[in-house]
Design an enzyme around this catalytic site. Structure first.
Site, PDB file in Angstrom:
ATOM      1  N   ASN A   9       0.863  -1.182   0.000  1.00  0.00           N
ATOM      2  CA  ASN A   9       0.000   0.000   0.000  1.00  0.00           C
ATOM      3  C   ASN A   9       0.901   1.235   0.000  1.00  0.00           C
ATOM      4  O   ASN A   9       1.453   1.592   1.039  1.00  0.00           O
ATOM      5  CB  ASN A   9      -0.911  -0.013   1.234  1.00  0.00           C
ATOM      6  N   LYS A  11       0.083   4.238  -0.394  1.00  0.00           N
ATOM      7  CA  LYS A  11      -0.602   5.435   0.136  1.00  0.00           C
ATOM      8  C   LYS A  11      -0.297   6.637  -0.784  1.00  0.00           C
ATOM      9  O   LYS A  11      -0.207   6.461  -1.995  1.00  0.00           O
ATOM     10  CB  LYS A  11      -0.196   5.709   1.577  1.00  0.00           C
ATOM     11  N   HIS A  97      -9.705   1.214   4.296  1.00  0.00           N
ATOM     12  CA  HIS A  97      -8.466   1.392   5.071  1.00  0.00           C
ATOM     13  C   HIS A  97      -8.762   2.335   6.249  1.00  0.00           C
ATOM     14  O   HIS A  97      -9.558   3.278   6.114  1.00  0.00           O
ATOM     15  CB  HIS A  97      -7.373   1.978   4.173  1.00  0.00           C
ATOM     16  N   GLU A  99      -7.220   4.717   7.463  1.00  0.00           N
ATOM     17  CA  GLU A  99      -6.981   6.149   7.196  1.00  0.00           C
ATOM     18  C   GLU A  99      -8.178   6.769   6.477  1.00  0.00           C
ATOM     19  O   GLU A  99      -8.543   7.915   6.743  1.00  0.00           O
ATOM     20  CB  GLU A  99      -5.685   6.318   6.386  1.00  0.00           C
ATOM     21  N   GLU A 169      -5.993  -4.969  10.349  1.00  0.00           N
ATOM     22  CA  GLU A 169      -4.948  -3.978  10.609  1.00  0.00           C
ATOM     23  C   GLU A 169      -5.265  -3.225  11.900  1.00  0.00           C
ATOM     24  O   GLU A 169      -6.070  -2.275  11.874  1.00  0.00           O
ATOM     25  CB  GLU A 169      -4.890  -2.968   9.465  1.00  0.00           C
ATOM     26  N   GLY A 175       1.939   2.180  10.863  1.00  0.00           N
ATOM     27  CA  GLY A 175       2.896   3.278  10.749  1.00  0.00           C
ATOM     28  C   GLY A 175       3.534   3.675  12.071  1.00  0.00           C
ATOM     29  O   GLY A 175       4.192   4.711  12.161  1.00  0.00           O
ATOM     30  N   SER A 215       2.906  -2.272  10.490  1.00  0.00           N
ATOM     31  CA  SER A 215       4.357  -2.309  10.677  1.00  0.00           C
ATOM     32  C   SER A 215       4.977  -3.659  10.334  1.00  0.00           C
ATOM     33  O   SER A 215       5.903  -4.112  11.012  1.00  0.00           O
ATOM     34  CB  SER A 215       4.711  -1.874  12.107  1.00  0.00           C
TER      35      SER A 215
HETATM   36  C1  PEP Z   1      -1.022   0.109   5.872  1.00  0.00           C
HETATM   37  O1  PEP Z   1      -0.813   1.065   5.157  1.00  0.00           O
HETATM   38  O2  PEP Z   1      -2.056  -0.538   5.697  1.00  0.00           O
HETATM   39  C2  PEP Z   1      -0.031  -0.260   6.875  1.00  0.00           C
HETATM   40  C3  PEP Z   1      -0.204  -1.363   7.541  1.00  0.00           C
HETATM   41  O3  PEP Z   1       1.030   0.591   7.047  1.00  0.00           O
HETATM   42  P1  PEP Z   1       2.424   0.243   7.783  1.00  0.00           P
HETATM   43  O4  PEP Z   1       2.904  -1.072   7.204  1.00  0.00           O
HETATM   44  O5  PEP Z   1       3.321   1.375   7.470  1.00  0.00           O
HETATM   45  O6  PEP Z   1       2.126   0.114   9.257  1.00  0.00           O
END
Ligand code: PEP
Length: 253
Positions: A9, A11, A97, A99, A169, A175, A215
């Site tokens: 992803n 983003k 997601h 976000e 998630e 992040g 992460s």
């Molecule tokens: C994500 O963007 O869905 C995500 C899990 O980000 P990260 O791996 O940076 O935590």
């Protein structure tokens, strides 16, 4: 075997040229994927065609959009419909997601409509769910994520939902550098599968890939993916570094 998936992803990161270079560097590693293994790149809308061309000749490498609109078409300036994605031969789309839930006020009900739009347009949704920190601290994460599945997915008939990809998630791990432990990941993935089984039966529940996101890095992917109910990862930060994402793809079961 259930599909095992490394999903990137990006983003809102990378210039077009950086995106091209990232794809080149990842594909130069020549990782050949088995029939049950997939690498999917969720890239910004303007990069979809470039990425699709990059993976065109690669077995089991695919491209995803990061979002689509919940309506079929109409006066929604700046938005992208699932039908548009389908017309560009895009086969996957991230839906819900955290976000987007937070910054774009996406509700479980709206996400049910997005999921419908995807399936009506032959696009597999990568449906994200996961709890914020206060819910985890209160110990009510199972109820929270079960409600996300029920309200956004359980209207689907069995022969449709069996095609979905779910990404669990935990928001506190996205992040932040904090990863759920393998025990935490396995426990909630197993629980999510049991919730799906309760509605649709074991056979369907056992077909649906449940990815872990939060992460995931080259140095923890193998351990996380080794859990029986973790079928790969949805990866943000580490998917922007070719060497990291190459190792994450290689960590798939
Ligand atoms: C994500 O963007 O869905 C995500 C899990 O980000 P990260 O791996 O940076 O935590």
């Amino acid at each position: 075997m259930r599909k095992q998936i490394a999903a990137a992803n990006w983003k809102m990161n990378c210039t077009f040229q950086e995106g091209e270079k990232l794809m080149d560097n990842i594909l130069e590693a020549n990782i050949s994927l088995s029939d049950h293994q997939l690498a999917i790149f969720a890239v910004p809308f303007p990069y979809l065609l470039m990425t699709r061309s990059a993976v065109e000749l690669e077995k089991n490498y695919f491209v995803a959009a990061q979002n689509c609109h919940h309506q079929k078409s109409g006066a929604y300036t700046g938005e992208i419909s699932a039908g548009m994605l389908h017309s560009m031969n895009i086969n996957y789309c991230v839906v819900g997601h955290s976000e987007r839930r937070e910054y774009n006020a996406e509700t479980n009900t709206m996400l049910a409509e997005k999921v419908n739009q995807c399936f009506e347009n032959f696009i597999i949704p990568i449906f994200c769910c996961g709890e914020p920190l206060n819910i985890r601290e209160a110990g009510t994460q199972n109820d929270y994520v079960a409600a996300q599945l029920k309200e956004s997915l359980f209207h689907l008939p069995a022969d449709t939902i069996k095609n979905i990809i779910i990404a669990y998630e935990p928001i506190w791990a996205i992040g932040t550098g904090k990863t759920a432990s393998t025990a935490q990941a396995q426990e909630i993935h197993q629980y999510l599968r049991s919730v799906i089984a309760g509605q649709y039966g074991e056979e369907i529940a056992n077909e649906i890939p449940i990815l872990y996101g939060g992460s995931v890095k080259a140095n923890n992917a193998k351990e996380l993916f080794s859990c029986a109910d973790v079928d790969g990862g949805l990866v943000g930060g580490a998917s922007l570094i070719a060497a990291e994402f190459i190792e994450i793809i290689k960590a798939l079961k």
